[in-house]
Design an enzyme around this catalytic site. Structure first.
Site, PDB file in Angstrom:
ATOM      1  N   GLN A 100     -14.435   6.286  -3.489  1.00 20.67           N
ATOM      2  CA  GLN A 100     -15.828   6.131  -3.909  1.00 20.67           C
ATOM      3  C   GLN A 100     -16.748   6.815  -2.894  1.00 20.67           C
ATOM      4  O   GLN A 100     -17.940   6.920  -3.117  1.00 20.67           O
ATOM      5  CB  GLN A 100     -16.180   4.646  -3.999  1.00 20.67           C
ATOM      6  CG  GLN A 100     -15.373   3.875  -5.032  1.00 20.67           C
ATOM      7  CD  GLN A 100     -15.527   2.375  -4.869  1.00 20.67           C
ATOM      8  OE1 GLN A 100     -16.453   1.766  -5.400  1.00 20.67           O
ATOM      9  NE2 GLN A 100     -14.638   1.781  -4.087  1.00 20.67           N
ATOM     10  N   ASN A 101     -16.188   7.235  -1.770  1.00 17.86           N
ATOM     11  CA  ASN A 101     -16.993   7.777  -0.684  1.00 17.86           C
ATOM     12  C   ASN A 101     -17.440   9.210  -0.966  1.00 17.86           C
ATOM     13  O   ASN A 101     -16.706   9.980  -1.567  1.00 17.86           O
ATOM     14  CB  ASN A 101     -16.212   7.710   0.637  1.00 17.86           C
ATOM     15  CG  ASN A 101     -15.869   6.276   0.987  1.00 17.86           C
ATOM     16  OD1 ASN A 101     -16.425   5.336   0.427  1.00 17.86           O
ATOM     17  ND2 ASN A 101     -14.923   6.111   1.898  1.00 17.86           N
ATOM     18  N   HIS A 118     -17.575   9.219  -6.941  1.00 19.39           N
ATOM     19  CA  HIS A 118     -19.042   9.190  -6.808  1.00 19.39           C
ATOM     20  C   HIS A 118     -19.595  10.488  -6.241  1.00 19.39           C
ATOM     21  O   HIS A 118     -20.706  10.523  -5.688  1.00 19.39           O
ATOM     22  CB  HIS A 118     -19.460   7.986  -5.952  1.00 19.39           C
ATOM     23  CG  HIS A 118     -19.156   6.669  -6.598  1.00 19.39           C
ATOM     24  ND1 HIS A 118     -19.031   5.512  -5.901  1.00 19.39           N
ATOM     25  CD2 HIS A 118     -18.921   6.353  -7.898  1.00 19.39           C
ATOM     26  CE1 HIS A 118     -18.745   4.515  -6.741  1.00 19.39           C
ATOM     27  NE2 HIS A 118     -18.662   5.005  -7.950  1.00 19.39           N
ATOM     28  N   CYS A 126     -27.762  22.539  -8.842  1.00 17.77           N
ATOM     29  CA  CYS A 126     -29.119  22.615  -9.377  1.00 17.77           C
ATOM     30  C   CYS A 126     -29.373  21.427 -10.288  1.00 17.77           C
ATOM     31  O   CYS A 126     -28.538  21.100 -11.150  1.00 17.77           O
ATOM     32  CB  CYS A 126     -29.293  23.917 -10.151  1.00 17.77           C
ATOM     33  SG  CYS A 126     -30.900  24.025 -10.951  1.00 17.77           S
ATOM     34  N   GLY A 193     -11.400  -1.254   2.050  1.00 14.84           N
ATOM     35  CA  GLY A 193     -12.801  -1.122   2.425  1.00 14.84           C
ATOM     36  C   GLY A 193     -13.774  -0.977   1.285  1.00 14.84           C
ATOM     37  O   GLY A 193     -14.729  -0.210   1.369  1.00 14.84           O
ATOM     38  N   SER A 195     -16.136  -3.372  -1.612  1.00 14.14           N
ATOM     39  CA  SER A 195     -16.575  -4.719  -2.008  1.00 14.14           C
ATOM     40  C   SER A 195     -16.171  -5.022  -3.449  1.00 14.14           C
ATOM     41  O   SER A 195     -16.280  -6.152  -3.895  1.00 14.14           O
ATOM     42  CB  SER A 195     -18.096  -4.822  -1.861  1.00 14.14           C
ATOM     43  OG  SER A 195     -18.724  -3.797  -2.623  1.00 14.14           O
ATOM     44  N   ASN A 219      -9.285  -5.470   3.951  1.00 13.92           N
ATOM     45  CA  ASN A 219     -10.718  -5.727   4.118  1.00 13.92           C
ATOM     46  C   ASN A 219     -10.878  -6.902   5.090  1.00 13.92           C
ATOM     47  O   ASN A 219     -10.169  -7.896   4.950  1.00 13.92           O
ATOM     48  CB  ASN A 219     -11.353  -6.092   2.765  1.00 13.92           C
ATOM     49  CG  ASN A 219     -12.864  -5.977   2.776  1.00 13.92           C
ATOM     50  OD1 ASN A 219     -13.522  -6.435   3.696  1.00 13.92           O
ATOM     51  ND2 ASN A 219     -13.405  -5.355   1.752  1.00 13.92           N
ATOM     52  N   PRO A 220     -11.785  -6.797   6.049  1.00 14.69           N
ATOM     53  CA  PRO A 220     -11.962  -7.930   6.957  1.00 14.69           C
ATOM     54  C   PRO A 220     -12.564  -9.149   6.250  1.00 14.69           C
ATOM     55  O   PRO A 220     -12.462 -10.264   6.757  1.00 14.69           O
ATOM     56  CB  PRO A 220     -12.921  -7.413   8.029  1.00 14.69           C
ATOM     57  CG  PRO A 220     -13.321  -6.048   7.652  1.00 14.69           C
ATOM     58  CD  PRO A 220     -12.627  -5.658   6.395  1.00 14.69           C
TER      59      PRO A 220
HETATM   60  N1  APR Z   1     -12.286  -1.749   7.435  1.00  8.88           N
HETATM   61  C1  APR Z   1     -12.103  -2.151   6.151  1.00  8.88           C
HETATM   62  N2  APR Z   1     -13.097  -2.646   5.370  1.00  8.88           N
HETATM   63  C2  APR Z   1     -14.318  -2.772   5.931  1.00  8.88           C
HETATM   64  C3  APR Z   1     -14.587  -2.398   7.273  1.00  8.88           C
HETATM   65  C4  APR Z   1     -13.500  -1.868   8.027  1.00  8.88           C
HETATM   66  N3  APR Z   1     -13.650  -1.478   9.286  1.00  8.88           N
HETATM   67  N4  APR Z   1     -15.901  -2.637   7.540  1.00  8.88           N
HETATM   68  C5  APR Z   1     -16.447  -3.157   6.393  1.00  8.88           C
HETATM   69  N5  APR Z   1     -15.497  -3.246   5.432  1.00  8.88           N
HETATM   70  C6  APR Z   1     -15.625  -3.727   4.053  1.00  8.88           C
HETATM   71  C7  APR Z   1     -16.724  -4.764   3.819  1.00  8.88           C
HETATM   72  O1  APR Z   1     -16.267  -6.080   4.058  1.00  8.88           O
HETATM   73  C8  APR Z   1     -17.074  -4.536   2.348  1.00  8.88           C
HETATM   74  O2  APR Z   1     -16.277  -5.351   1.509  1.00  8.88           O
HETATM   75  O3  APR Z   1     -15.975  -2.623   3.258  1.00  8.88           O
HETATM   76  C9  APR Z   1     -16.699  -3.056   2.108  1.00  8.88           C
HETATM   77  C10 APR Z   1     -17.877  -2.115   1.909  1.00  8.88           C
HETATM   78  O4  APR Z   1     -18.505  -2.466   0.713  1.00  8.88           O
HETATM   79  P1  APR Z   1     -19.777  -1.647   0.173  1.00  8.88           P
HETATM   80  O5  APR Z   1     -20.718  -1.438   1.285  1.00  8.88           O
HETATM   81  O6  APR Z   1     -20.249  -2.362  -1.043  1.00  8.88           O
HETATM   82  O7  APR Z   1     -19.165  -0.219  -0.177  1.00  8.88           O
HETATM   83  P2  APR Z   1     -18.364   0.250  -1.485  1.00  8.88           P
HETATM   84  O8  APR Z   1     -17.529  -0.843  -2.046  1.00  8.88           O
HETATM   85  O9  APR Z   1     -17.703   1.505  -1.135  1.00  8.88           O
HETATM   86  O10 APR Z   1     -19.592   0.552  -2.475  1.00  8.88           O
HETATM   87  C11 APR Z   1     -19.319   1.069  -3.745  1.00  8.88           C
HETATM   88  O11 APR Z   1     -21.654   1.396  -4.185  1.00  8.88           O
HETATM   89  O12 APR Z   1     -23.676   1.910  -3.272  1.00  8.88           O
HETATM   90  C12 APR Z   1     -22.675   2.375  -4.098  1.00  8.88           C
HETATM   91  O13 APR Z   1     -22.062   4.592  -4.602  1.00  8.88           O
HETATM   92  C13 APR Z   1     -22.049   3.642  -3.579  1.00  8.88           C
HETATM   93  O14 APR Z   1     -19.701   4.262  -3.504  1.00  8.88           O
HETATM   94  C14 APR Z   1     -20.616   3.226  -3.267  1.00  8.88           C
HETATM   95  C15 APR Z   1     -20.403   2.035  -4.166  1.00  8.88           C
END
Ligand code: APR
Length: 250
Positions: A100-101, A118, A126, A193, A195, A219-220
């Site tokens: 998703q990154n 994403h 453009c 990593g 949510s 995930n922590p």
């Molecule tokens: N190692 C593993 N997991 C981690 C770490 C780490 N060091 N640090 C944080 N996390 C976990 C958090 O506990 C959380 O559950 O990573 C997760 C990050 O969640 P989000 O910030 O919601 O990111 P993500 O799930 O990638 O978001 C999905 O949302 O905003 C949009 O397009 C954007 O791709 C993104 C999508």
């Protein structure tokens, strides 16, 4: 299930899907989205920065913000989590990496063919004719919140936009199809990593579980994916992933 049991599953897998979110890049210094205080969405307003309407209303603010993020990513390096994913590909018969990154840390760690659900900070196009355009020369570290006029398309003169998927936009069809196909055919899905809150991407681990795959979560913190996971490995990706790969192939 403990790490060693999860490693055994991984070691026996035919087809592994690795599904990553912002958490895998956190230890490189790239902020996640929803972590309290540090997450981008606790510091910036998603509606005024990550929607097509926001770009229409204030293209300089939006472009400036993505230039700030692009510059930040260029200044950091892949961590041991990204490196472990790249190593994993050499050990398993088939690996599909779905992220998703919008950063390029998987690729810089040596992973090939990551499916970006994403989009990417490095694929501007453009906003009018959708033609891809080269990434502009990176300005010196743009300050947070600095407005930067987006470049103009060389073909039609339209404003260039970041190549990311904004809220309310469709995911790239090919990427979503490839991800769904891999999830329905894999025997182990490693989710790292994320949510698990943003759809349709968050459906991918659930599709794998429904198709009979073992889901291993790194995930922590607990997430809504906990109940479908065969193993919930609590800890940071840069620690857990190398340990998992070593335990599976030591
Ligand atoms: N190692 C593993 N997991 C981690 C770490 C780490 N060091 N640090 C944080 N996390 C976990 C958090 O506990 C959380 O559950 O990573 C997760 C990050 O969640 P989000 O910030 O919601 O990111 P993500 O799930 O990638 O978001 C999905 O949302 O905003 C949009 O397009 C954007 O791709 C993104 C999508």
């Amino acid at each position: 299930m403990a790490l060693n049991d999860a490693a055994k599953l991984l070691g026996q897998a035919r087809h592994v899907v690795v599904f990553t979110g912002a958490g895998i890049s956190a230890e490189s210094g790239v902020p996640t989205f929803r972590d309290a205080l540090t997450g981008l969405w606790s510091r910036f307003d998603a509606q005024s920065l990550a929607t097509p309407q926001a770009f229409q209303e204030d293209p300089e603010l939006v472009w400036g913000w993505y230039e700030w993020r692009r510059r930040l990513v260029q200044q950091v390096r892949p961590n041991h989590g990204h490196l472990a994913v790249a190593r994993l590909a050499a050990h398993v018969p088939q690996l599909t990496l779905i992220t998703q990154n919008v950063d390029d840390l998987h690729e810089r760690a040596g992973s090939e063919a990551a499916v970006h659900l994403h989009g990417s900070l490095f694929a501007p196009r453009c906003a009018t004719c959708s033609r891809p355009t080269p990434s502009p020369a990176t300005p010196e570290q743009p300050a947070e919140g600095r407005r930067i006029p987006p470049p103009r398309c060389a073909h039609c003169g339209g404003p260039v936009r970041p190549g990311v998927v904004w809220f309310g936009e469709q995911l790239p069809e090919e990427a979503l199809f490839a991800a769904a196909q891999a999830a329905s055919q894999c025997d182990v899905l490693l989710t790292v990593g994320t949510s698990g809150l943003v759809y349709p991407a968050a459906e991918i681990p659930r599709l794998a579980a429904r198709s009979g795959a073992a889901v291993l979560q790194v995930n922590p913190e607990p997430t809504p994916l906990d109940p479908i996971a065969t193993a919930n490995l609590r800890g940071p990706a840069a620690e857990i992933l190398p340990a998992l790969v070593s335990a599976a192939w030591s």
